[in-house]
Design an enzyme around this catalytic site. Structure first.
Site, PDB file in Angstrom:
ATOM      1  N   ASP A  69       0.834  -1.198   0.000  1.00 54.14           N
ATOM      2  CA  ASP A  69       0.000   0.000   0.000  1.00 54.14           C
ATOM      3  C   ASP A  69       0.876   1.258   0.000  1.00 54.14           C
ATOM      4  OD1 ASP A  69      -2.519   1.477   0.477  1.00 54.14           O
ATOM      5  OD2 ASP A  69      -1.658   1.857   2.455  1.00 54.14           O
ATOM      6  N   GLU A 127       1.013  -0.420  -5.023  1.00 51.42           N
ATOM      7  CA  GLU A 127      -0.048   0.577  -5.149  1.00 51.42           C
ATOM      8  C   GLU A 127       0.616   1.933  -5.307  1.00 51.42           C
ATOM      9  OE1 GLU A 127      -1.969   3.732  -4.357  1.00 51.42           O
ATOM     10  OE2 GLU A 127      -1.811   2.976  -2.310  1.00 51.42           O
ATOM     11  N   ASP A 176     -11.112   1.506  -1.961  1.00 52.90           N
ATOM     12  CA  ASP A 176     -11.357   2.914  -1.650  1.00 52.90           C
ATOM     13  C   ASP A 176     -12.335   3.580  -2.615  1.00 52.90           C
ATOM     14  OD1 ASP A 176      -9.695   3.147   0.584  1.00 52.90           O
ATOM     15  OD2 ASP A 176      -7.922   3.569  -0.626  1.00 52.90           O
TER      16      ASP A 176
END
Length: 506
Positions: free
Chosen positions: A295, A342, A398
């Site tokens: 992430d 990401e 998200d």
């Protein structure tokens, strides 16, 4: 492997009884569903316990970077072993809405059931438990003591504990270890159950030729066993107060940017230990999955530092992160591992170079391809610009589900997207099918679709909305939604676009 496909589904969103998805029969049925659908991957979000008291139940700010979520331990398995009764489980209140996780009720009632199971378990003669405690003491001891201390001190943040235990003075550690011995053992036992059940589920998925894509949050919560046990690794002053916090500058989610509140790393201290804490964390996560999504990859190139106490992120600035040195050390210690990065958000030349230097595939999100009117070479997410060495998504945890996202666009934006696809005659409410097929059709080597997008669901099924603090990660699939009909429809789409898991054809 050629072209592959997978489905994004948090464990918490699985259907079933008892308020939240878990490692129960429904989890195994979902693996069977993936096999029927011809998928190669099941992507999850972090398995860590959510910091219920301060971070609104997001697993991206956890009590521990190493522990697993106790809510995922199967109550049915505990019942089958005689550690819980059916009556005890049925009497517990987990909420009245099967598709909505009530974290307050889980926090109040599910842990009590787990404690009853612990009290009845034969820990002394359980060789597996004793081996687990021995092999995992390097993180488990701190986590179990931290959680026990939090309960003992009424749930307050560790920096408000008495100074002797806040600073981990030796005599205080000994005193509280003896005083809270059985509470500490309880947390160790539940972690033993968690990892036993997860590894069994992962092995079942792998036996079906389905890989697990795990997820590691870049930051940990300030109120965590990690910050308490290793404050020297975080940007805390001599009084253990934060000097700066993590976040991100203004973007499509928030005009004022986002303040995450998580502590920033002291990268100079991590370098002194050859990134020992990070190496342990990465290795631990690689044990739980077949590919690991990192992430906020940009934060390892440069991280956004916001002065502590700021009301918005506008006062923040960028600081250099560890860069490729972290991954050089990872390769030195562990060899080359399957990693997905990401790298969403504002791109810089240095981030792009870091992605190239790492060789890791990065993420492309279809929704971002239509953020502007620029459909030319400058848009990295528009389908015709998506390269092979990446993983394509309609959206992430998200984002709004693709149907909800499209229906919220202006009519001019909808018309523009229809013109791009040549689908002017398609009704607005059916455009999600075009968009999902577009992602599958892309050149990306792997395509991951959130389960809601295959179901054509709208904003009511959104998992997380960045910068919004309530009602996140609560949506669940309903019983019966994961039907054979849906699996076959997904399989047909997957085969059509050359992404079928060839092992399922044998």
């Amino acid at each position: 492997m050629g072209r592959t496909a997978g489905i994004l589904m948090p464990v918490s969103a699985l259907p079933g009884k008892y308020g939240i998805g878990s490692f129960s029969e429904e989890a195994y049925k979902f693996v069977d569903f993936l096999e029927k659908a011809g998928q190669s991957y099941w992507q999850i979000i972090p398995l860590n316990p959510p910091n219920h008291e301060q971070s609104f139940d997001t697993p991206y700010q956890s009590f521990s970077a190493f522990a697993g979520n106790p809510y995922f331990v199967s109550l049915d398995k505990l019942k089958a072993e005689g550690l819980l009764t059916a009556e005890e489980i049925e009497e517990a209140d987990f909420g009245d809405e099967p598709q909505h996780i009530d974290y307050d009720k889980l926090y109040a009632n599910r842990l009590n059931l787990l404690r009853k199971a612990y009290d009845r378990a034969d820990k002394v003669n359980d060789e597996g438990f004793n081996n687990f405690v021995r092999d995992n003491g390097w993180w488990l001891d701190d986590y179990a003591m931290f959680m026990s201390l939090k309960t003992f001190f009424g749930g307050v943040e560790w920096r408000k504990w008495p100074e002797d235990i806040r600073r981990r003075w030796g005599f205080a550690m000994d005193y509280y270890h003896d005083k809270l011995y059985f509470d500490i053992e309880f947390h160790k036992y539940i972690q033993y159950r968690f990892f036993n059940e997860w590894y069994a589920l992962k092995a079942y998925a792998n036996s079906k030729h389905i890989g697990i894509i795990g997820d590691i949050a870049i930051y940990v919560s300030l109120d965590s066993a990690d910050a308490w046990a290793h404050p020297e690794l975080f940007q805390l002053d001599e009084n253990l107060e934060q000097t700066a916090v993590a976040g991100c500058p203004p973007d499509q989610f928030s005009a004022d940017g986002q303040i995450w509140g998580t502590p920033l790393y002291r990268w100079d201290e991590h370098r002194k230990t050859d990134y020992g804490w990070w190496m342990a964390r990465l290795w631990h996560n690689f044990c739980t999955c077949d590919m690991l999504r990192i992430d906020h990859f940009r934060g390892l190139d440069e991280y956004f530092s916001i002065p502590f106490g700021s009301k918005t992120a506008l006062a923040g600035h960028w600081e250099p992160g560890p860069g490729m040195s972290l991954f050089w050390k990872m390769w030195e210690n562990m060899g080359h591992k399957a990693v997905l990065v990401e790298d969403l958000g504002t791109q810089t030349d240095s981030v792009r170079q870091m992605v190239r230097d790492s060789g890791f595939p990065n993420m492309k999100v279809l929704q971002f391809g239509f953020d502007t009117n620029d459909y030319g070479a400058g848009n990295d997410y528009i389908p015709h610009n998506v390269p092979e060495h990446c993983i394509m998504y309609t959206g992430t945890h998200d984002n709004d589900p693709i149907h909800g996202w499209f229906m919220k666009l202006s009519q001019a934006e909808k018309d523009m997207i229809k013109s791009y696809y040549g689908t002017e005659s398609v009704k607005d409410e059916d455009m999600w099918k075009v968009l999902v097929n577009s992602a599958l059709m892309s050149r990306a080597e792997t395509c991951i679709i959130p389960i809601q997008d295959y179901m054509g669901l709208g904003s009511e099924a959104r998992w997380n909305e960045p910068s919004h603090l309530e009602n996140n990660y609560f949506w669940r699939v309903a019983d019966g939604d994961l039907s054979d009909e849906l699996a076959q429809r997904i399989r047909t789409m997957t085969r059509t676009h050359g992404r079928l898991n060839w092992e399922t054809e044998k």
